[in-house]
Scaffold this motif. Sequence first.
Motif, PDB file in Angstrom:
ATOM      1  N   ALA A 154       0.820  -1.209   0.000  1.00  0.00           N
ATOM      2  CA  ALA A 154       0.000   0.000   0.000  1.00  0.00           C
ATOM      3  C   ALA A 154       0.854   1.261   0.000  1.00  0.00           C
ATOM      4  O   ALA A 154       0.461   2.293  -0.556  1.00  0.00           O
ATOM      5  CB  ALA A 154      -0.937  -0.003   1.209  1.00  0.00           C
ATOM      6  N   LEU A 155       2.055   1.173   0.597  1.00  0.00           N
ATOM      7  CA  LEU A 155       2.949   2.339   0.689  1.00  0.00           C
ATOM      8  C   LEU A 155       4.069   2.288  -0.338  1.00  0.00           C
ATOM      9  O   LEU A 155       4.976   3.117  -0.296  1.00  0.00           O
ATOM     10  CB  LEU A 155       3.526   2.427   2.109  1.00  0.00           C
ATOM     11  N   ARG A 156       3.994   1.292  -1.231  1.00  0.00           N
ATOM     12  CA  ARG A 156       5.012   1.128  -2.261  1.00  0.00           C
ATOM     13  C   ARG A 156       6.406   1.081  -1.645  1.00  0.00           C
ATOM     14  O   ARG A 156       7.337   1.790  -2.046  1.00  0.00           O
ATOM     15  CB  ARG A 156       4.904   2.228  -3.320  1.00  0.00           C
ATOM     16  N   GLY A 157       6.524   0.197  -0.657  1.00  0.00           N
ATOM     17  CA  GLY A 157       7.763   0.074   0.092  1.00  0.00           C
ATOM     18  C   GLY A 157       8.912  -0.499  -0.716  1.00  0.00           C
ATOM     19  O   GLY A 157       8.729  -1.123  -1.769  1.00  0.00           O
ATOM     20  N   ILE A 158      10.124  -0.289  -0.215  1.00  0.00           N
ATOM     21  CA  ILE A 158      11.361  -0.691  -0.889  1.00  0.00           C
ATOM     22  C   ILE A 158      11.732  -2.116  -0.474  1.00  0.00           C
ATOM     23  O   ILE A 158      11.998  -2.379   0.710  1.00  0.00           O
ATOM     24  CB  ILE A 158      12.506   0.282  -0.544  1.00  0.00           C
TER      25      ILE A 158
ATOM     26  N   GLN B 145      15.315   0.584  -4.389  1.00  0.00           N
ATOM     27  CA  GLN B 145      16.009   1.766  -3.865  1.00  0.00           C
ATOM     28  C   GLN B 145      16.160   2.827  -4.957  1.00  0.00           C
ATOM     29  O   GLN B 145      16.619   2.527  -6.062  1.00  0.00           O
ATOM     30  CB  GLN B 145      17.405   1.376  -3.369  1.00  0.00           C
ATOM     31  N   GLY B 146      15.759   4.040  -4.623  1.00  0.00           N
ATOM     32  CA  GLY B 146      15.933   5.145  -5.546  1.00  0.00           C
ATOM     33  C   GLY B 146      14.829   5.291  -6.570  1.00  0.00           C
ATOM     34  O   GLY B 146      14.766   6.305  -7.277  1.00  0.00           O
ATOM     35  N   GLU B 147      13.960   4.308  -6.678  1.00  0.00           N
ATOM     36  CA  GLU B 147      12.883   4.379  -7.673  1.00  0.00           C
ATOM     37  C   GLU B 147      11.870   5.458  -7.299  1.00  0.00           C
ATOM     38  O   GLU B 147      11.491   6.289  -8.137  1.00  0.00           O
ATOM     39  CB  GLU B 147      12.207   3.016  -7.785  1.00  0.00           C
ATOM     40  N   LEU B 148      11.402   5.444  -6.039  1.00  0.00           N
ATOM     41  CA  LEU B 148      10.537   6.511  -5.522  1.00  0.00           C
ATOM     42  C   LEU B 148      11.226   7.280  -4.407  1.00  0.00           C
ATOM     43  O   LEU B 148      11.050   8.479  -4.267  1.00  0.00           O
ATOM     44  CB  LEU B 148       9.225   5.924  -4.994  1.00  0.00           C
ATOM     45  N   ARG B 149      11.988   6.542  -3.594  1.00  0.00           N
ATOM     46  CA  ARG B 149      12.732   7.132  -2.485  1.00  0.00           C
ATOM     47  C   ARG B 149      13.930   6.235  -2.217  1.00  0.00           C
ATOM     48  O   ARG B 149      13.977   5.088  -2.671  1.00  0.00           O
ATOM     49  CB  ARG B 149      11.828   7.286  -1.255  1.00  0.00           C
TER      50      ARG B 149
END
Length: 494
Positions: free
Chosen positions: A227-231, A268-272
Amino acid sequence: MIQLTGNTLTIHEAKRVLFDNETVEISAKSMEKVIASRQAVERIVKDERVVYGITTGFGKFSDVYINSENVEELQLNLIHSHACGVGDPFPEVVSRAMLLLRANALSKGYSGVRPVIIDTLIQFLNAQIHPVIPQQGSLGASGDLAPLSHLALALMGEGEVFYQGEKVDASKALADANIQPVTLQAKEGLALINGTQAMTAMGVVAYIEAEALAKQSELIASMTIEALRGIIDAFDEDVHIARGYQQQVDVANRIRQYLSDSQLVTKQGELRVQDAYSLRCIPQVHGASWQALDYVKEKLEIEMNAATDNPLIFNDGEKVISGGNFHGQPIALAMDFMKIAIAELANISERRIERLVNPSLNDLPGFLSPEPGLQSGAMIMQYAAASLVSENKTLAHPASVDSIPSSANQEDHVSMGTIASRHAYQILLNSRRVLAIEMICAMQGVEFRGVENMASLTKEFYHQGRRIVSSIVKDRVFSKDIEALSAWLCAKRE
């Protein structure tokens, strides 16, 4: 059929008896030991030897000799006077666990009871007659005297029991089940109540449910990650092997399995670059709770098969020793440890809930509301979770560091282990509700992302959850949803 030997009962077997109502019997070899031990008690009475609890009074009255013609009255008086439990009764499954654990302990053959005592305990189990046992009143040393006295009352046909879905007089249930009440003879009252079976029974039930909740928490957390688009990189195996804790490695492995084909997780780095700790550190936090639960399981399985009576009878009565195996300190410490472990699952869950509902911390609709502003959505669910987590913090205060002397200072250090086990169970109930709230919020969150993009395993879990709690399309009384999902998680123990 579970066979009791006094030495081999496991948590897994206990689970089958407690939740699946599997029947129980005592092994023939164990019964031989029981008979030999009883013969030793009868010789002590016949020879008028001075032995604590057999031919003497109890506690501070241990120096008072009791004549042989009064030993039955001594045992009856013991149960009546010690049945001082107060408050709400233990859950019925805990009462069932007490019967199981007491039968198993007596099967070791160190307690000097007649076979009929163990047979009656087993008859209660197999007929699903469960004594009504008040939760409060035990100091957790000298045995769980008050709770176990209420158990003994039921065996005698006194007090109340749960039977066939109702609370009834024990005498009625025994008559309906064709079970004869027992008349306690020398040492038998003391043998029934001098033990740690209340705290251990509560602990076993709490552990079984905590183990299931810990597993569920990882699936729920995985849905939150989506849901939070986690890494996903934070769960890489090399990271966790580098730390060295097997439980942490195992949690990370399960998270990777749950999310293996998810299209919602990121790199990593894709959204944050990094996620908050409540996502990134799931293996470290949950893994540490698993370490504690593994410790608790080990101690419970030792105690389930322990001789906690006093005195203990060895060598066919040639050696009768008054010791302190009834002292609940090992279980008290384990229960306090379990309290912390379960509370932490709720602590980190509540932080994930905040990240799901706070529009400043994500790109989802504020409070997951279908109409932010007009409808509050999950806003107050986070309040409820925060309240439960705060309550857990007070309940997690260790009970085992307290002690109040009793019996005119003869019993001058006690464990308070039964309080610890009861608080552990309350923390469990609170934590399950917190995780239910997280699941409700996570399900709502993944809907905004696209359920079709979820991993196969989390998607199946989502659909199971949606059969219990529907999507939030309009504000409603969410209390019902929280309780319904919590009950579903409780029932879903595998």
